[in-house]
Design a protein around this motif. Structure first.
Motif, PDB file in Angstrom:
ATOM      1  N   SER A  94      59.090  77.300  43.698  1.00  0.00           N
ATOM      2  CA  SER A  94      58.274  77.058  42.139  1.00  0.00           C
ATOM      3  C   SER A  94      57.885  74.891  41.701  1.00  0.00           C
ATOM      4  N   THR A  95      57.082  75.803  41.616  1.00  0.00           N
ATOM      5  CA  THR A  95      56.046  74.753  40.673  1.00  0.00           C
ATOM      6  C   THR A  95      55.759  73.653  39.309  1.00  0.00           C
ATOM      7  N   ASN A  96      55.877  72.247  39.592  1.00  0.00           N
ATOM      8  CA  ASN A  96      56.106  72.686  37.613  1.00  0.00           C
ATOM      9  C   ASN A  96      54.695  71.004  37.788  1.00  0.00           C
ATOM     10  N   TYR A  97      54.247  70.673  36.583  1.00  0.00           N
ATOM     11  CA  TYR A  97      53.570  69.762  36.821  1.00  0.00           C
ATOM     12  C   TYR A  97      53.138  69.237  35.687  1.00  0.00           C
ATOM     13  N   ALA A  98      53.008  68.221  35.579  1.00  0.00           N
ATOM     14  CA  ALA A  98      52.879  67.404  34.190  1.00  0.00           C
ATOM     15  C   ALA A  98      51.863  67.396  33.907  1.00  0.00           C
TER      16      ALA A  98
END
Length: 119
Positions: free
Chosen positions: A56-60
Motif C-alpha cells: 500500500s502506498t501513500n503520497y504527499a
C-alpha cells in the motif's frame, strides 16, 4: 539496528527524472513501512511517500502523479521514481524504515541524498 543507504541523487533540469534507491540491512518482512522524506533549507522535514510491506502506498499531494514509490523485497530495497521534477523538489531526500511492535515504534534513517532541480 537497521542500516539504510541511499543512492541516486544528483542535479537535473526541470522536467527531468531521477530514481532514488534505498538498500536496507534488515529483511523486508521485519519492516512494516518504508518511506521517503525530504528537507529543504529552512524547512521542516516532510513526508514524500510511503509503502507498506503489503504494497500500500501513500503520497504527499505535492508529488502525487509525478513520483512513484516501490519496493523489491528480495533485495531489501525501496525506490522512488521521480518524474516531471520541479525546482521546488530540491531537497535532501532521506530514506526511512519503520517497525512497530505494539506501542513501540522503531525509526531508522539513512544519511540522505541531495536532489537539485534547476530551472
Amino acid at each position: 539496528q537497521v542500516q539504510l543507504v541511499e543512492s541516486g541523487g544528483g542535479l537535473v533540469q526541470a522536467g527531468g527524472s531521477l530514481r532514488l534507491s534505498c538498500a536496507s540491512s534488515r529483511t523486508s518482512f521485519s519492516i512494516n513501512t518504508m518511506g521517503w522524506y525530504r528537507q529543504a533549507p529552512g524547512k521542516q522535514r516532510e513526508l514524500v511517500a510511503t509503502i507498506t510491506n503489503g504494497g500500500s502506498t501513500n503520497y504527499a499531494d505535492s508529488v502525487k502523479g509525478r513520483f512513484t514509490i516501490s519496493r523489491d523485497n528480495a533485495k531489501n530495497t525501496v525506490y522512488l521514481q521521480m518524474n516531471s521534477l520541479k525546482p521546488e523538489d530540491t531537497a535532501v531526500y532521506y530514506c526511512n524504515a519503520r517497525r512497530r511492535n505494539g506501542a513501540t515504534v522503531y525509526d531508522y534513517w539513512g544519511q540522505g541524498t541531495q536532489v537539485t532541480v534547476s530551472s
